[in-house]
Design an enzyme around this catalytic site. Structure first.
Site, PDB file in Angstrom:
ATOM      1  N   GLU A   1     -26.503 -10.768 -53.616  1.00  0.00           N
ATOM      2  CA  GLU A   1     -26.508 -11.496 -52.167  1.00  0.00           C
ATOM      3  C   GLU A   1     -25.270 -11.639 -51.643  1.00  0.00           C
ATOM      4  O   GLU A   1     -24.759 -11.550 -50.608  1.00  0.00           O
ATOM      5  CB  GLU A   1     -27.377 -12.168 -51.676  1.00  0.00           C
ATOM      6  CG  GLU A   1     -29.027 -11.590 -52.488  1.00  0.00           C
ATOM      7  CD  GLU A   1     -29.584 -13.185 -52.600  1.00  0.00           C
ATOM      8  OE1 GLU A   1     -30.908 -13.770 -52.676  1.00  0.00           O
ATOM      9  OE2 GLU A   1     -29.092 -14.061 -53.092  1.00  0.00           O
TER      10      GLU A   1
ATOM     11  N   TYR B   1     -39.127  13.937 -42.426  1.00  0.00           N
ATOM     12  CA  TYR B   1     -37.842  13.679 -42.102  1.00  0.00           C
ATOM     13  C   TYR B   1     -37.042  14.637 -42.404  1.00  0.00           C
ATOM     14  O   TYR B   1     -36.661  15.228 -42.812  1.00  0.00           O
ATOM     15  CB  TYR B   1     -37.699  12.564 -42.951  1.00  0.00           C
ATOM     16  CG  TYR B   1     -38.228  11.190 -43.586  1.00  0.00           C
ATOM     17  CD1 TYR B   1     -39.527  11.093 -42.735  1.00  0.00           C
ATOM     18  CD2 TYR B   1     -38.129  10.284 -44.049  1.00  0.00           C
ATOM     19  CE1 TYR B   1     -40.114   9.845 -42.391  1.00  0.00           C
ATOM     20  CE2 TYR B   1     -38.565   8.956 -44.642  1.00  0.00           C
ATOM     21  CZ  TYR B   1     -39.652   8.868 -43.244  1.00  0.00           C
ATOM     22  OH  TYR B   1     -40.588   7.806 -44.010  1.00  0.00           O
TER      23      TYR B   1
END
Length: 445
Positions: A415, A339
């Site tokens: 969350e 990458y």
């Protein structure tokens, strides 16, 4: 006097127009915020479903099917099977303008979950010849759920969008299975940034050690380029009781390991950028009294500067080859470039920073040090200006050292940061479009 009145009238008209545009943008932003807040429970439910049913790279079949069904239900043009299992949705706004891409990664990891939650993953599979659990141990389940929410929010204001949004749900960010292509590289190769051509791309990564409500970013080199290497040391096999009659590749390999450590500490200008050379595995020998013929080692390279990357590659070859030769052995070195550097276009970053500060609050948006972790979002950034930032996913008040890092069995996400993630991506999109309409947006060539 007439000229003065005419100038005054023009300024007055311009003021009214500017005020009208500001009011329109503010009204649209308010609608977006309310829609995002209204979707919080739905996004959390999606995330828990994906968490409970993780899939490895290039095998995200169920995940992709759920995403595609959702995008189709919103009336988008949807393509599936892009880059193996990727899904791309196209939302055409009611007004002309640039094409903005938003990306989320879908794959899980070969990690056995230890977190005790009702939606814990119990999925098992075989990976590299070993039985293992499968887990969303990096937060990709959160990324998918957040972007599905963004798709629903922006679809609800479609008529007011000044451009087109391309939703990219990408497989295999963690790497494709051996022998396969995958990830952002393959999606770019298959033309995901074309037809229509993308002007700018945005992406986020949730972080388990950053407090909910916080956004971190960095202009320029943000995450490292990653390369892998393999070194085979060839010696001469002999009896362990008479090492002088052979060439010991184990001792030689040990010297190579130590030599590799001097590349970062002695050959690189570390005050400019960080770098890492890690030996991740070493294998050789089969019995206590046999000196083997060869030893194999593999490792990873991380760099935040292209010139330093070249230096590391050259020095790995020199160190391994010369140390082996000095011992009477031979070294075969193979380096695979993986990458590139995750590079936030400085102009685009500067342009969009006020948007993040408005959404999260200026004190909650902070510059982060460069990271030696890698992200294949970098392949998109090689083609078009891109901005990649980090979203807080750690419970407020929790100590960083108490939060499990990514890629571990105890990894866990709060969350409570999902709404901020949705708002950030939505506002980046509409603000970029607004600025493009005024001729001020950074765009791809």
């Amino acid at each position: 006097m007439n000229a003065y009145r005419l100038l005054t009238a023009k300024i007055f008209c311009l003021s009214i127009t500017t005020h009208a545009l500001f009011a329109q943008t503010t009204a649209l932003g308010t609608r977006i915020d309310r829609a995002a807040e209204g979707l919080e429970k739905k996004v959390i439910a999606w995330r828990r479903d994906f968490h409970q049913h993780p899939e490895l790279g290039n095998r995200e079949f169920q995940t992709a099917a759920k995403i595609a069904a959702h995008l189709q239900s919103l009336g988008m043009d949807v393509k599936t099977g892009v880059g193996k299992t990727g899904v791309v949705g196209l939302l055409k706004g009611g007004k002309p303008g640039p094409v903005v891409a938003l990306r989320a990664d879908m794959d899980g990891l070969p990690v056995t979950e230890r977190v005790s939650v009702p939606f814990k993953s119990e999925v098992r599979t075989e990976y590299n010849g070993q039985q293992t659990g499968v887990m969303h141990a990096c937060g990709h389940d959160s990324h998918v759920a957040i972007l599905m929410g963004v798709a629903e929010v922006l679809s609800s204001v479609k008529a007011d969008l000044k451009g087109t949004v391309k939703f990219i749900f990408q497989p295999a960010e963690e790497g494709a299975p051996e022998g396969e292509e995958g990830g952002a590289y393959l999606m770019v190769k298959e033309g995901v940034l074309e037809n229509p051509k993308v002007d700018a791309i945005f992406g986020l990564h949730i972080n388990s050690q950053t407090e909910v409500g916080t956004i971190k970013y960095r202009p320029g080199a943000t995450m490292a380029a990653v390369d892998s290497y393999a070194i085979k040391i060839r010696g001469k096999q002999t009896h362990g009781a008479s090492p002088w009659s052979g060439v010991d590749p184990i001792v030689t390999a040990s010297q190579v390991v130590m030599g590799l450590q001097t590349i970062v500490s002695r050959n690189l200008p570390l005050t400019e950028n960080a770098a890492v050379v890690t030996v991740g595995a070493i294998h050789g020998g089969i019995r206590q009294n046999i000196i083997p013929e060869e030893v194999n080692m593999i490792g990873t390279i991380r760099s935040l500067d292209a010139d330093m990357q070249k230096t590391i590659h050259r020095r790995i070859n020199e160190v391994a080859t010369n140390i082996a030769e000095s011992a009477g052995a031979k070294a075969d070195v193979k380096i695979d470039i993986m990458y590139p550097i995750t590079y936030n276009d400085p102009k685009l970053t500067d342009q969009m920073l006020p948007t993040l500060e408005a959404v999260a609050g200026k004190s909650n948006v902070r510059i982060t040090p460069a990271q030696t972790g890698a992200e294949d979002f970098s392949f998109y950034q090689q083609k078009v200006p891109g901005f990649f930032f980090f979203l807080g996913g750690m419970t407020k008040g929790k100590k960083v050292e108490e939060a499990a890092p990514h890629h571990t069995p105890d990894f866990q996400i709060d969350e409570g940061g999902f709404v901020l993630g949705m708002k950030a991506l939505c506002h980046l999109t509409i603000d970029y479009m607004e600025q493009a309409g005024k001729g001020g947006a950074v765009s791809g060539k």
